[in-house]
Design a protein around this motif. Structure first.
Motif, PDB file in Angstrom:
ATOM      1  N   GLU A   1      18.934   0.614  11.269  1.00 50.26           N
ATOM      2  CA  GLU A   1      18.818   0.808   9.465  1.00 50.26           C
ATOM      3  C   GLU A   1      19.367   1.983   9.475  1.00 50.26           C
ATOM      4  OE1 GLU A   1      17.657  -1.577   7.335  1.00 50.26           O
ATOM      5  OE2 GLU A   1      17.327  -2.681   9.531  1.00 50.26           O
ATOM      6  N   GLY A   2      20.451   2.556  10.276  1.00 45.54           N
ATOM      7  CA  GLY A   2      21.864   3.813  10.098  1.00 45.54           C
ATOM      8  C   GLY A   2      20.615   5.068  10.642  1.00 45.54           C
ATOM      9  N   LEU A   3      19.207   4.810  10.950  1.00 47.77           N
ATOM     10  CA  LEU A   3      18.605   6.082  11.075  1.00 47.77           C
ATOM     11  C   LEU A   3      19.136   7.383  13.313  1.00 47.77           C
ATOM     12  CD1 LEU A   3      14.796   5.041   9.740  1.00 47.77           C
ATOM     13  CD2 LEU A   3      17.028   5.981   8.726  1.00 47.77           C
ATOM     14  N   THR A   4      18.920   8.239  13.098  1.00 50.14           N
ATOM     15  CA  THR A   4      19.505   8.496  13.566  1.00 50.14           C
ATOM     16  C   THR A   4      17.906   9.425  14.856  1.00 50.14           C
ATOM     17  OG1 THR A   4      21.284   9.432  13.103  1.00 50.14           O
ATOM     18  CG2 THR A   4      20.794  10.647  15.240  1.00 50.14           C
ATOM     19  N   ILE A   5      17.852   8.608  16.155  1.00 52.38           N
ATOM     20  CA  ILE A   5      17.071   9.360  16.788  1.00 52.38           C
ATOM     21  C   ILE A   5      16.802  10.444  16.924  1.00 52.38           C
ATOM     22  CG2 ILE A   5      15.986   8.043  19.438  1.00 52.38           C
ATOM     23  CD1 ILE A   5      15.667   6.054  17.165  1.00 52.38           C
ATOM     24  N   VAL A   6      15.727  11.382  16.679  1.00 58.52           N
ATOM     25  CA  VAL A   6      15.613  12.905  17.193  1.00 58.52           C
ATOM     26  C   VAL A   6      14.685  12.720  18.295  1.00 58.52           C
ATOM     27  CG1 VAL A   6      14.389  14.672  16.392  1.00 58.52           C
ATOM     28  CG2 VAL A   6      15.398  13.502  14.567  1.00 58.52           C
ATOM     29  N   ASP A   7      13.708  12.060  18.532  1.00 57.00           N
ATOM     30  CA  ASP A   7      13.284  11.394  19.976  1.00 57.00           C
ATOM     31  C   ASP A   7      12.451  10.319  19.950  1.00 57.00           C
ATOM     32  OD1 ASP A   7      11.984  13.169  22.380  1.00 57.00           O
ATOM     33  OD2 ASP A   7      10.631  15.263  21.374  1.00 57.00           O
ATOM     34  N   GLN A   8      12.022  10.504  21.401  1.00 57.86           N
ATOM     35  CA  GLN A   8      11.324   9.518  21.944  1.00 57.86           C
ATOM     36  C   GLN A   8      10.094   9.728  22.996  1.00 57.86           C
ATOM     37  OE1 GLN A   8      13.721   6.232  22.655  1.00 57.86           O
ATOM     38  NE2 GLN A   8      15.394   7.137  22.680  1.00 57.86           N
ATOM     39  N   ARG A   9       9.006   8.938  22.936  1.00 58.06           N
ATOM     40  CA  ARG A   9       8.279   8.860  24.107  1.00 58.06           C
ATOM     41  C   ARG A   9       7.315   7.404  24.340  1.00 58.06           C
ATOM     42  NH1 ARG A   9       3.151  13.302  24.415  1.00 58.06           N
ATOM     43  NH2 ARG A   9       1.086  11.751  24.781  1.00 58.06           N
ATOM     44  N   GLU A  10       7.455   7.124  26.038  1.00 63.23           N
ATOM     45  CA  GLU A  10       6.273   6.799  25.940  1.00 63.23           C
ATOM     46  C   GLU A  10       5.114   7.327  26.831  1.00 63.23           C
ATOM     47  OE1 GLU A  10       7.378   3.388  29.593  1.00 63.23           O
ATOM     48  OE2 GLU A  10       8.996   4.167  28.919  1.00 63.23           O
ATOM     49  N   ALA A  11       3.691   6.084  26.932  1.00 63.99           N
ATOM     50  CA  ALA A  11       3.199   6.152  27.749  1.00 63.99           C
ATOM     51  C   ALA A  11       1.914   5.511  27.922  1.00 63.99           C
ATOM     52  CB  ALA A  11       1.599   7.297  26.665  1.00 63.99           C
ATOM     53  N   VAL A  12       0.743   5.106  28.089  1.00 65.80           N
ATOM     54  CA  VAL A  12      -0.058   4.260  28.744  1.00 65.80           C
ATOM     55  C   VAL A  12      -1.025   4.529  28.258  1.00 65.80           C
ATOM     56  CG1 VAL A  12      -0.519   2.849  30.591  1.00 65.80           C
ATOM     57  CG2 VAL A  12       1.558   3.316  31.217  1.00 65.80           C
ATOM     58  N   LEU A  13      -1.463   2.776  27.257  1.00 69.98           N
ATOM     59  CA  LEU A  13      -3.138   3.637  27.095  1.00 69.98           C
ATOM     60  C   LEU A  13      -4.050   2.166  28.050  1.00 69.98           C
ATOM     61  CD1 LEU A  13      -2.451   1.495  23.777  1.00 69.98           C
ATOM     62  CD2 LEU A  13      -2.598   3.839  23.933  1.00 69.98           C
TER      63      LEU A  13
ATOM     64  N   ALA B   1      -4.378  -2.351  31.514  1.00 72.15           N
ATOM     65  CA  ALA B   1      -2.683  -0.906  30.392  1.00 72.15           C
ATOM     66  C   ALA B   1      -1.654  -1.405  30.082  1.00 72.15           C
ATOM     67  CB  ALA B   1      -2.376  -0.262  32.446  1.00 72.15           C
ATOM     68  N   VAL B   2      -1.518  -0.940  28.681  1.00 75.84           N
ATOM     69  CA  VAL B   2      -0.379  -1.416  28.180  1.00 75.84           C
ATOM     70  C   VAL B   2       0.379   0.022  27.950  1.00 75.84           C
ATOM     71  CG1 VAL B   2       0.383  -2.117  25.977  1.00 75.84           C
ATOM     72  CG2 VAL B   2      -2.071  -2.961  27.125  1.00 75.84           C
ATOM     73  N   ARG B   3       1.657  -0.437  27.748  1.00 73.71           N
ATOM     74  CA  ARG B   3       2.573   1.001  27.850  1.00 73.71           C
ATOM     75  C   ARG B   3       3.035   0.761  25.913  1.00 73.71           C
ATOM     76  NH1 ARG B   3       5.127   2.580  31.661  1.00 73.71           N
ATOM     77  NH2 ARG B   3       5.523   0.704  34.216  1.00 73.71           N
ATOM     78  N   PHE B   4       2.827   2.276  25.808  1.00 72.87           N
ATOM     79  CA  PHE B   4       2.832   2.563  24.234  1.00 72.87           C
ATOM     80  C   PHE B   4       4.081   2.821  23.474  1.00 72.87           C
ATOM     81  CE2 PHE B   4       0.538   5.832  20.810  1.00 72.87           C
ATOM     82  CZ  PHE B   4       0.298   4.770  19.561  1.00 72.87           C
ATOM     83  N   TYR B   5       4.809   2.986  22.927  1.00 70.27           N
ATOM     84  CA  TYR B   5       6.282   3.758  22.693  1.00 70.27           C
ATOM     85  C   TYR B   5       5.649   4.642  21.234  1.00 70.27           C
ATOM     86  CZ  TYR B   5       7.662   1.189  26.401  1.00 70.27           C
ATOM     87  OH  TYR B   5       8.616   0.055  27.684  1.00 70.27           O
ATOM     88  N   ALA B   6       6.891   5.715  21.167  1.00 71.12           N
ATOM     89  CA  ALA B   6       6.583   6.804  19.577  1.00 71.12           C
ATOM     90  C   ALA B   6       8.006   6.851  19.633  1.00 71.12           C
ATOM     91  CB  ALA B   6       5.823   7.339  19.637  1.00 71.12           C
ATOM     92  N   VAL B   7       8.941   6.866  18.803  1.00 72.35           N
ATOM     93  CA  VAL B   7      10.317   6.722  18.048  1.00 72.35           C
ATOM     94  C   VAL B   7      10.182   7.619  16.884  1.00 72.35           C
ATOM     95  CG1 VAL B   7      12.533   6.228  18.049  1.00 72.35           C
ATOM     96  CG2 VAL B   7      10.984   5.096  19.556  1.00 72.35           C
ATOM     97  N   VAL B   8      10.807   8.742  16.774  1.00 74.71           N
ATOM     98  CA  VAL B   8      11.179  10.208  15.790  1.00 74.71           C
ATOM     99  C   VAL B   8      12.584   9.919  15.304  1.00 74.71           C
ATOM    100  CG1 VAL B   8      10.710  11.796  14.788  1.00 74.71           C
ATOM    101  CG2 VAL B   8       9.483  10.784  16.091  1.00 74.71           C
ATOM    102  N   ALA B   9      12.754   9.269  14.153  1.00 73.00           N
ATOM    103  CA  ALA B   9      14.224   9.023  13.394  1.00 73.00           C
ATOM    104  C   ALA B   9      14.398  10.162  12.333  1.00 73.00           C
ATOM    105  CB  ALA B   9      14.679   8.154  13.670  1.00 73.00           C
ATOM    106  N   ARG B  10      15.569  10.139  12.130  1.00 71.70           N
ATOM    107  CA  ARG B  10      15.745  11.080  11.039  1.00 71.70           C
ATOM    108  C   ARG B  10      17.021  10.563   9.812  1.00 71.70           C
ATOM    109  NH1 ARG B  10      17.671  15.381  12.820  1.00 71.70           N
ATOM    110  NH2 ARG B  10      16.029  16.629  12.377  1.00 71.70           N
ATOM    111  N   ARG B  11      16.421  10.132   9.195  1.00 68.14           N
ATOM    112  CA  ARG B  11      17.747   9.502   7.464  1.00 68.14           C
ATOM    113  C   ARG B  11      18.811  10.593   7.511  1.00 68.14           C
ATOM    114  NH1 ARG B  11      18.064   4.739   4.222  1.00 68.14           N
ATOM    115  NH2 ARG B  11      18.864   4.972   2.448  1.00 68.14           N
TER     116      ARG B  11
END
Length: 270
Positions: free
Chosen positions: A201-213, A260-270
């Motif tokens: 959608e044209g956004l720029t990734i700022v940071d990413q994170r992966e964790a486990v629930l 256990a389930v993998r859990f992702y977070a992504v932060v992006a800027r417009r």
């Protein structure tokens, strides 16, 4: 958060809401959820006077945290597809002047273009009845240039079911897990595709994170076990299903079942 925006969430009745709220509250106490929420808040780049949108706000607990970020003078807008959940959030946030809660769909946000400084969408895309791409497109539409879109979600296809004290039972359950499609979500693998959806959608990734629930409360473990058993009934023979049910029941009874389930977070800027 956690499944708001889906067709089943929209259909929940008053009889269902109490159990759903209790489940969301238990999930909110999980280490990975708590740490990821904090991680996201630290990257929203908002302060007093800003406007932030929480898509799929659920009980409103995280919306209250977001309201604190933009106070004084800001707005924290929550959105949920189910009017009963909106009532729950409004009750919990009574007196928080910066917070408001609306009924609406993630794929059709009731806001204009470029009107918020940041968007948060937690554990919603896995459940939306439309394509997750539609919801991400809407998040990108309503955020201002330079604003942040933060999306977090699970990858239920990564689910591991383990029996802590029995390697053979674990092997059996992992084999069953590989054969079934879980009934929990419409978009099981969306967590691993968040970055692709945002950049699409044209956004720029700022940071990413992966964790486990992996610190599921006993009640949540039982729920996943029931879901696995229901899904297994579609692919296993009657005798196989009986064996799996006995294995799950025994592991649950002695507190040995782990998930256990993998859990992702992504932060992006417009």
């Amino acid at each position: 958060m956690g499944g708001k925006g889906s067709s089943w969430a929209a259909r929940m009745s008053g009889a269902d809401i109490g159990g759903f709220v209790a489940s969301l509250d238990r999930q909110a106490r999980m280490d990975a959820i708590r740490s990821t929420r904090l991680w996201v808040r630290e990257r929203l780049m908002v302060g007093p006077g800003a406007t932030v949108l929480d898509v799929g706000c659920g009980t409103g607990d995280e919306l209250g945290e977001l309201a604190g970020l933009v106070s004084p003078g800001g707005r924290a807008i929550g959105l949920d597809v189910n009017p009963l959940m909106v009532d729950v959030a409004r009750q919990r946030l009574a007196g928080v002047t910066e917070a408001s809660v609306l009924v609406g769909e993630a794929a059709a946000l009731p806001l204009g273009n470029a009107v918020v400084d940041a968007v948060v969408c937690e554990r919603v895309l896995q459940h939306v009845r439309h394509s997750p791409v539609d919801a991400v497109r809407e998040c990108a539409r309503v955020v201002r240039d330079g604003g942040i879109v933060a999306v977090t979600d699970s990858d239920w296809s990564s689910l591991e079911v383990l029996v802590a004290d029995d390697e053979q039972a674990t092997s059996t359950l992992l084999e069953v897990r590989a054969r079934v499609r879980l009934p929990f979500t419409d978009h099981q693998e969306v967590g691993r595709h968040l970055a692709d959806h945002l950049t699409g959608e044209g956004l720029t990734i700022v940071d990413q994170r992966e964790a486990v629930l992996d610190d599921f409360a006993p009640e949540l473990v039982r729920g996943v076990s029931a879901g696995l058993n229901a899904a297994a009934s579609e692919v296993l023979s009657a005798s196989e299903l009986t064996d799996v049910q006995r294995l799950l029941d025994a592991a649950l009874a002695r507190g040995a079942l782990r998930i256990a389930v993998r859990f992702y977070a992504v932060v992006a800027r417009r």
